[in-house]
Design a protein around this motif. Structure first.
Motif, PDB file in Angstrom:
ATOM      1  N   THR A 340      40.775  17.757 -41.237  1.00  0.00           N
ATOM      2  CA  THR A 340      39.763  17.192 -41.972  1.00  0.00           C
ATOM      3  C   THR A 340      38.483  18.255 -41.809  1.00  0.00           C
ATOM      4  OG1 THR A 340      40.100  14.918 -40.614  1.00  0.00           O
ATOM      5  CG2 THR A 340      37.954  15.287 -41.588  1.00  0.00           C
ATOM      6  N   GLU A 341      38.350  18.907 -40.884  1.00  0.00           N
ATOM      7  CA  GLU A 341      37.438  20.158 -40.962  1.00  0.00           C
ATOM      8  C   GLU A 341      38.033  21.059 -41.817  1.00  0.00           C
ATOM      9  OE1 GLU A 341      34.811  22.767 -37.748  1.00  0.00           O
ATOM     10  OE2 GLU A 341      36.934  21.959 -37.120  1.00  0.00           O
ATOM     11  N   LEU A 342      39.103  21.354 -42.102  1.00  0.00           N
ATOM     12  CA  LEU A 342      39.633  22.506 -43.186  1.00  0.00           C
ATOM     13  C   LEU A 342      39.236  21.896 -44.263  1.00  0.00           C
ATOM     14  CD1 LEU A 342      42.975  23.796 -41.456  1.00  0.00           C
ATOM     15  CD2 LEU A 342      40.669  24.879 -41.692  1.00  0.00           C
ATOM     16  N   GLN A 343      39.613  20.730 -44.503  1.00  0.00           N
ATOM     17  CA  GLN A 343      39.272  20.088 -46.048  1.00  0.00           C
ATOM     18  C   GLN A 343      37.601  19.979 -46.438  1.00  0.00           C
ATOM     19  OE1 GLN A 343      41.611  16.302 -45.525  1.00  0.00           O
ATOM     20  NE2 GLN A 343      41.281  16.462 -47.728  1.00  0.00           N
ATOM     21  N   GLN A 344      36.754  20.057 -45.425  1.00  0.00           N
ATOM     22  CA  GLN A 344      35.597  19.983 -45.572  1.00  0.00           C
ATOM     23  C   GLN A 344      35.045  21.518 -45.693  1.00  0.00           C
ATOM     24  OE1 GLN A 344      33.112  18.168 -42.730  1.00  0.00           O
ATOM     25  NE2 GLN A 344      34.029  16.096 -43.017  1.00  0.00           N
ATOM     26  N   ASP A 345      35.705  22.423 -45.064  1.00  0.00           N
ATOM     27  CA  ASP A 345      35.369  23.667 -45.025  1.00  0.00           C
ATOM     28  C   ASP A 345      35.770  24.352 -46.446  1.00  0.00           C
ATOM     29  OD1 ASP A 345      34.280  23.689 -42.581  1.00  0.00           O
ATOM     30  OD2 ASP A 345      36.049  24.641 -41.621  1.00  0.00           O
ATOM     31  N   THR A 346      36.827  23.928 -47.078  1.00  0.00           N
ATOM     32  CA  THR A 346      37.331  24.595 -48.340  1.00  0.00           C
ATOM     33  C   THR A 346      36.842  23.550 -49.452  1.00  0.00           C
ATOM     34  OG1 THR A 346      39.413  23.029 -48.035  1.00  0.00           O
ATOM     35  CG2 THR A 346      39.634  25.329 -47.346  1.00  0.00           C
ATOM     36  N   GLY A 347      36.170  22.465 -49.245  1.00  0.00           N
ATOM     37  CA  GLY A 347      35.869  21.563 -50.375  1.00  0.00           C
ATOM     38  C   GLY A 347      36.871  20.796 -50.969  1.00  0.00           C
ATOM     39  N   LYS A 348      38.068  20.723 -50.470  1.00  0.00           N
ATOM     40  CA  LYS A 348      39.195  20.114 -50.667  1.00  0.00           C
ATOM     41  C   LYS A 348      39.237  18.629 -50.051  1.00  0.00           C
ATOM     42  CE  LYS A 348      40.169  23.358 -53.791  1.00  0.00           C
ATOM     43  NZ  LYS A 348      41.440  24.095 -53.854  1.00  0.00           N
ATOM     44  N   VAL A 349      38.399  18.036 -50.480  1.00  0.00           N
ATOM     45  CA  VAL A 349      38.424  16.413 -49.894  1.00  0.00           C
ATOM     46  C   VAL A 349      38.838  15.262 -50.589  1.00  0.00           C
ATOM     47  CG1 VAL A 349      36.499  17.311 -48.439  1.00  0.00           C
ATOM     48  CG2 VAL A 349      35.828  16.280 -50.498  1.00  0.00           C
ATOM     49  N   GLY A 350      39.396  15.546 -51.771  1.00  0.00           N
ATOM     50  CA  GLY A 350      39.987  14.444 -52.699  1.00  0.00           C
ATOM     51  C   GLY A 350      39.441  14.481 -54.099  1.00  0.00           C
ATOM     52  N   GLU A 351      39.781  13.450 -54.695  1.00  0.00           N
ATOM     53  CA  GLU A 351      39.262  13.229 -56.232  1.00  0.00           C
ATOM     54  C   GLU A 351      37.638  12.958 -56.221  1.00  0.00           C
ATOM     55  OE1 GLU A 351      41.173  13.464 -58.630  1.00  0.00           O
ATOM     56  OE2 GLU A 351      43.293  12.744 -58.183  1.00  0.00           O
ATOM     57  N   GLU A 352      37.268  13.537 -57.243  1.00  0.00           N
ATOM     58  CA  GLU A 352      35.751  13.277 -57.462  1.00  0.00           C
ATOM     59  C   GLU A 352      35.697  11.909 -58.422  1.00  0.00           C
ATOM     60  OE1 GLU A 352      34.145  16.791 -59.223  1.00  0.00           O
ATOM     61  OE2 GLU A 352      34.411  18.055 -57.558  1.00  0.00           O
TER      62      GLU A 352
END
Length: 352
Positions: A340-352
């Protein structure tokens, strides 16, 4: 997130997309004929939709399945589980992750002893593979190839998809299971997420995005890769030297009757497991007669044993430990999970 494709890549034929672009939720209600028919409500993760059809037909041919019809709902595993938690009809649940069943145990919708079966509650299994373009033009063979500059990856979103969580943990196991540290694994996952161009909501949506022409490689279930080839998609798939065993649980709800229980027992028997094998799933019991599997790399030997096969229990302490450690949402004062933290750090959190 916008899905991109390399300019030289065209769309797959519409007929293929129509097979794979299954709806996030679909229902097959009992027919008008046979007013005495009993209906079993099956609530399952998206990739089970095509695989369940022959299983349903074979169950109807049994004494227990006579006059039975099925009402079905399919979608991303976590979304499906939360829908049942919120009141959606379900007699049998079949999900990607154990945590999606234990959520219902916590709400009193599934019995605490649901794993007390010969298969420990597991109904289908697979492994994480790489789906690539026909002929594998990017030369993708191992996990390390995925983090090379310019490689475009598609994988479902861990926030909603069980498939995504298996994929991400397989990548983690590649590092830690081969002697790397957790910091090494975080660095590897950061590179992998940086190369990820789309995080669709479910495993099925990710497959559709890939067969529609986006990306160089799709992280997926082996059975999804086989189904794509069966459906005519112009793809290949690679079983990497080390990968993760995927185990999908099923259970009945506490209000389900004995017919639903009979169906649950049927799907882990040799006949249904042979049906699931034809859809690309690896049998969860011994003694299953498997005919050639169309779409497999070797139809006569469709399920090769990887050189190193990690498991959620042996390498991650089970889902009870792994879910919070890797995918915790930070609520109630708890820390964010590593992924979860890595997704937030990379901005890869899902579909916009």
């Amino acid at each position: 997130m916008k899905i991109t494709a390399k300019a030289s890549r065209g769309l797959v034929a519409v007929s293929i997309a129509s097979v794979l672009a299954l709806s996030a939720c679909s229902t097959n209600a009992a027919g008008d004929e046979g007013g005495d028919a009993e209906t079993i409500d099956v609530n399952a993760f998206s990739v089970m939709e095509a695989a369940n059809e022959p299983v349903f037909e074979d169950f109807k041919a049994t004494d227990e399945g006579k006059d039975v019809e099925f009402a079905t709902s399919y979608g991303a595993s976590g979304d499906q589980s939360r829908a049942v938690e919120a009141g959606a009809d379900a007699d049998v649940v079949h999900y990607s992750l154990e945590t999606d069943v234990t959520r219902l145990v916590g709400d009193g919708l599934v019995a605490e002893d649901w794993k007390d079966t010969p298969t420990k509650g597991i109904a289908t299994s697979s492994v994480v593979v790489f789906v690539v373009r026909k002929g594998n033009p990017e030369g993708i063979e191992t996990w390390d190839d995925l983090v090379k500059p310019g490689v475009e990856i598609i994988t479902p979103n861990p926030g909603s998809s069980g498939s995504a969580r298996w994929n991400i943990l397989a990548a983690w196991a590649h590092i830690v299971g081969n002697g790397g540290s957790e910091d090494d694994a975080k660095g590897f996952l950061t590179k992998l997420l940086d190369n990820t161009i789309a995080l669709p909501g479910s495993g099925r949506e990710a497959t559709t995005a890939f067969t529609d022409g986006s990306g160089d490689v799709l992280l997926s279930y082996e059975n999804e890769a086989i189904l794509a080839k069966q459906s005519g998609a112009d793809v290949d798939y690679i079983v990497p030297p080390d990968t993760l065993l995927i185990q999908n649980p099923a259970a009945v709800t506490v209000d389900a009757d004995e017919t639903a229980q009979a169906f649950l027992e049927f799907i882990t028997g040799p006949e249904a497991q042979a049906d699931y094998a034809q859809s690309g799933f690896r049998p969860v019991v011994d003694g299953v007669e498997i005919e050639d599997v169309e779409g497999a790399n070797d139809p006569s030997d469709p399920f090769p044993t990887p050189e190193k096969l990690f498991t959620i229990d042996d390498d991650f302490g089970g889902w009870g430990e792994a879910a919070d450690k890797f995918f915790g949402d930070g609520e109630d004062g708890n820390p964010l999970g590593i992924i979860t933290e890595l997704q937030q750090d990379t901005g890869k959190v899902g579909e916009e």
